[in-house]
Design an enzyme around this catalytic site. Structure first.
Site, PDB file in Angstrom:
ATOM      1  N   LYS A   1      84.584  40.947  74.867  1.00  0.00           N
ATOM      2  CA  LYS A   1      84.161  39.421  74.850  1.00  0.00           C
ATOM      3  C   LYS A   1      83.666  39.022  76.318  1.00  0.00           C
ATOM      4  O   LYS A   1      82.915  38.305  76.379  1.00  0.00           O
ATOM      5  CB  LYS A   1      85.620  38.656  74.402  1.00  0.00           C
ATOM      6  CG  LYS A   1      85.762  38.569  72.937  1.00  0.00           C
ATOM      7  CD  LYS A   1      85.002  37.733  72.249  1.00  0.00           C
ATOM      8  CE  LYS A   1      85.035  37.897  70.611  1.00  0.00           C
ATOM      9  NZ  LYS A   1      84.292  37.170  69.891  1.00  0.00           N
TER      10      LYS A   1
ATOM     11  N   LYS B   1      80.959  48.550  64.867  1.00  0.00           N
ATOM     12  CA  LYS B   1      81.742  48.192  63.762  1.00  0.00           C
ATOM     13  C   LYS B   1      80.981  46.946  63.186  1.00  0.00           C
ATOM     14  O   LYS B   1      80.154  46.258  63.862  1.00  0.00           O
ATOM     15  CB  LYS B   1      83.152  47.976  63.869  1.00  0.00           C
ATOM     16  CG  LYS B   1      83.322  46.597  64.810  1.00  0.00           C
ATOM     17  CD  LYS B   1      84.595  45.904  64.412  1.00  0.00           C
ATOM     18  CE  LYS B   1      84.661  44.445  65.034  1.00  0.00           C
ATOM     19  NZ  LYS B   1      85.590  43.757  64.548  1.00  0.00           N
TER      20      LYS B   1
ATOM     21  N   LYS C   1      80.445  39.836  62.860  1.00  0.00           N
ATOM     22  CA  LYS C   1      79.634  38.506  62.838  1.00  0.00           C
ATOM     23  C   LYS C   1      79.019  38.600  64.362  1.00  0.00           C
ATOM     24  O   LYS C   1      77.794  38.013  64.504  1.00  0.00           O
ATOM     25  CB  LYS C   1      80.233  37.321  62.621  1.00  0.00           C
ATOM     26  CG  LYS C   1      80.327  37.087  61.219  1.00  0.00           C
ATOM     27  CD  LYS C   1      81.767  36.216  60.829  1.00  0.00           C
ATOM     28  CE  LYS C   1      82.890  37.187  60.713  1.00  0.00           C
ATOM     29  NZ  LYS C   1      84.313  36.425  60.332  1.00  0.00           N
TER      30      LYS C   1
HETATM   31  P1  ADP Z   1      84.804  39.688  62.854  1.00  0.00           P
HETATM   32  O1  ADP Z   1      85.142  40.858  63.798  1.00  0.00           O
HETATM   33  O2  ADP Z   1      83.279  39.783  61.943  1.00  0.00           O
HETATM   34  O3  ADP Z   1      84.598  38.338  63.599  1.00  0.00           O
HETATM   35  P2  ADP Z   1      87.452  38.715  62.103  1.00  0.00           P
HETATM   36  O4  ADP Z   1      87.761  39.260  63.519  1.00  0.00           O
HETATM   37  O5  ADP Z   1      87.559  37.400  61.988  1.00  0.00           O
HETATM   38  O6  ADP Z   1      85.842  39.334  62.004  1.00  0.00           O
HETATM   39  O7  ADP Z   1      88.025  39.807  60.973  1.00  0.00           O
HETATM   40  C1  ADP Z   1      88.687  39.451  60.070  1.00  0.00           C
HETATM   41  C2  ADP Z   1      89.570  40.664  59.507  1.00  0.00           C
HETATM   42  O8  ADP Z   1      88.344  41.627  58.970  1.00  0.00           O
HETATM   43  C3  ADP Z   1      90.380  41.413  60.324  1.00  0.00           C
HETATM   44  O9  ADP Z   1      91.519  42.032  59.654  1.00  0.00           O
HETATM   45  C4  ADP Z   1      89.649  42.506  60.929  1.00  0.00           C
HETATM   46  O10 ADP Z   1      90.269  43.634  61.120  1.00  0.00           O
HETATM   47  C5  ADP Z   1      88.584  42.785  59.538  1.00  0.00           C
HETATM   48  N1  ADP Z   1      87.222  43.442  60.021  1.00  0.00           N
HETATM   49  C6  ADP Z   1      86.355  42.948  60.542  1.00  0.00           C
HETATM   50  N2  ADP Z   1      85.371  43.572  60.769  1.00  0.00           N
HETATM   51  C7  ADP Z   1      85.762  44.727  60.246  1.00  0.00           C
HETATM   52  C8  ADP Z   1      85.067  45.974  59.961  1.00  0.00           C
HETATM   53  N3  ADP Z   1      83.840  46.199  60.311  1.00  0.00           N
HETATM   54  N4  ADP Z   1      85.672  47.144  59.408  1.00  0.00           N
HETATM   55  C9  ADP Z   1      86.811  47.052  58.971  1.00  0.00           C
HETATM   56  N5  ADP Z   1      87.725  45.617  59.127  1.00  0.00           N
HETATM   57  C10 ADP Z   1      86.946  44.747  59.499  1.00  0.00           C
END
Ligand code: ADP
Length: 351
Positions: free
Chosen positions: A129, A209, A212
């Site tokens: 971050k 990975k 967003k």
């Molecule tokens: P982002 O990383 O897109 O901001 P979040 O942090 O809000 O998404 O993640 C919400 C849930 O989705 C969490 O449990 C996170 O581990 C899972 N998650 C997010 N991106 C992935 C991914 N690329 N592969 C598997 N799980 C994911």
């Protein structure tokens, strides 16, 4: 039933077994993407019937990156509509917004006092971050894992369905729990992660990975043309230059995703391996399948977005339902830490 059984005294009624409690949070940072669904939300839906499931839209966490009030409100509603559209059932689980239960932030402060700064500074997501938003390295980014620990342990949840990217945070939650329990006596269980078969979904770049904040998502509830465009942009096997070159499906993100959208993925892999099919064909098929798979959820999503008062009622009622549990934990913790008289402990332990 045997004669002996009928003659005997009625069997004692067994006390209903308390179901294990699970908790997970998701940021309201836009519409859900494929990584969210395959990595976490599918498990939310699957586990809501087996466990006492609590799911939270973590708007306090989102404030570490979003400072636009209207946008945050809109995204919070969108995330709630997305989760409901994907199958969360408010009759079977509790869905709420983190800031509607402000006890989370009080507990985060209390847990912060047993969390060494060095644990937070070494968190990989904090380092990421700092790079992603160099002009906004706010204090919330550093203490994010402490609030996350509070989110989970305030309900004494033991299982946490998340993607693999959350492994380090969850380990930190366990360390914070151990630190608290060592100092103030056994209070919180150590939460365990629960992963799906796709704990890490790569983004359309095929390297990082899907996230967003990285702009490499497939927005599963978006319009079909957007999904098609995103899937078409996916990086496949970079060593397959010509259409006639044999492919390596095991390293191709498109092929790997086919595993989750049809029983015939082995055939698809074989087509790539033998160059019977080209990357463009495989992508087109994947896009068609993703669009078809999520089309009913997209319809529900659009209905829910058009009915914000329904979504708001569901979220309010979720937060209300959790009030006694959150208050009980806070009463217990305050008493143990010397913030209120010991008599609070008794009331807390009865819940
Ligand atoms: P982002 O990383 O897109 O901001 P979040 O942090 O809000 O998404 O993640 C919400 C849930 O989705 C969490 O449990 C996170 O581990 C899972 N998650 C997010 N991106 C992935 C991914 N690329 N592969 C598997 N799980 C994911």
């Amino acid at each position: 039933m045997s004669a002996l059984a009928t003659a005997s005294a009625p069997a004692p009624v067994e006390a209903p077994q308390a179901r294990a409690r699970i908790f997970s949070g998701i940021q309201p940072s836009g519409i859900v993407h494929l990584g969210n669904d395959l990595g976490a939300v599918r498990n939310y839906v699957r586990l809501q019937s087996e466990y006492e499931a609590i799911y939270c839209i973590v708007d306090y966490h989102a404030l570490t990156s979003t400072h636009d009030a209207d946008l945050l409100r809109e995204r919070t509603r969108e995330m709630a509509a997305s989760l409901l559209a994907l199958g969360l059932d408010p009759e079977r689980c509790t869905l709420f917004v983190q800031s509607h239960r402000p006890e989370h932030t009080e507990l985060a402060w209390l847990l912060a006092t047993v969390t060494p700064v060095s644990w937070l500074e070494r968190t990989p997501t904090y380092k990421e971050k700092r790079e992603q938003q160099p002009n906004d390295i706010n204090h919330g980014l550093l203490t994010y894992p402490v609030l996350q620990a509070a989110d989970i342990v305030i309900y004494k949840a033991t299982l946490v369905p998340v993607g693999k990217d959350q492994a380090a945070h969850l380990e930190l939650s366990r360390e914070i729990v151990r630190s608290f329990n060592n100092r103030y006596g056994d209070t919180f269980p150590q939460p365990q992660a629960v992963y799906t078969e796709a704990p890490v979904v790569l983004g359309t770049d095929g390297v990082r990975k899907m996230s967003k904040s990285l702009g490499n998502t497939i927005d599963i509830l978006g319009p079909p043309e957007l999904i098609r465009k995103q899937v078409t942009s996916m990086v496949t096997d970079t060593k397959r230059i010509l259409r006639t070159d044999p492919g390596r499906p095991e390293v191709c993100n498109v092929c790997r995703l086919h595993r989750f959208f049809g029983p015939d993925f082995e055939e698809i892999w074989e087509g790539e391996r033998t160059a019977r099919t080209g990357c463009v064909d495989t992508k087109k098929l994947l896009a068609d399948r993703i669009v078809a798979h999520y089309s009913p959820a997209r319809e529900r999503f659009l209905e829910l977005i058009a009915n914000p008062s329904l979504v708001e009622r569901i979220l309010e009622s979720g937060a209300d339902r959790l009030r006694p549990k959150a208050e009980a934990t806070m009463a217990e913790v305050r008493a143990k830490m010397g913030l209120r008289s010991g008599s609070w402990t008794q009331a807390a332990c009865s819940l």
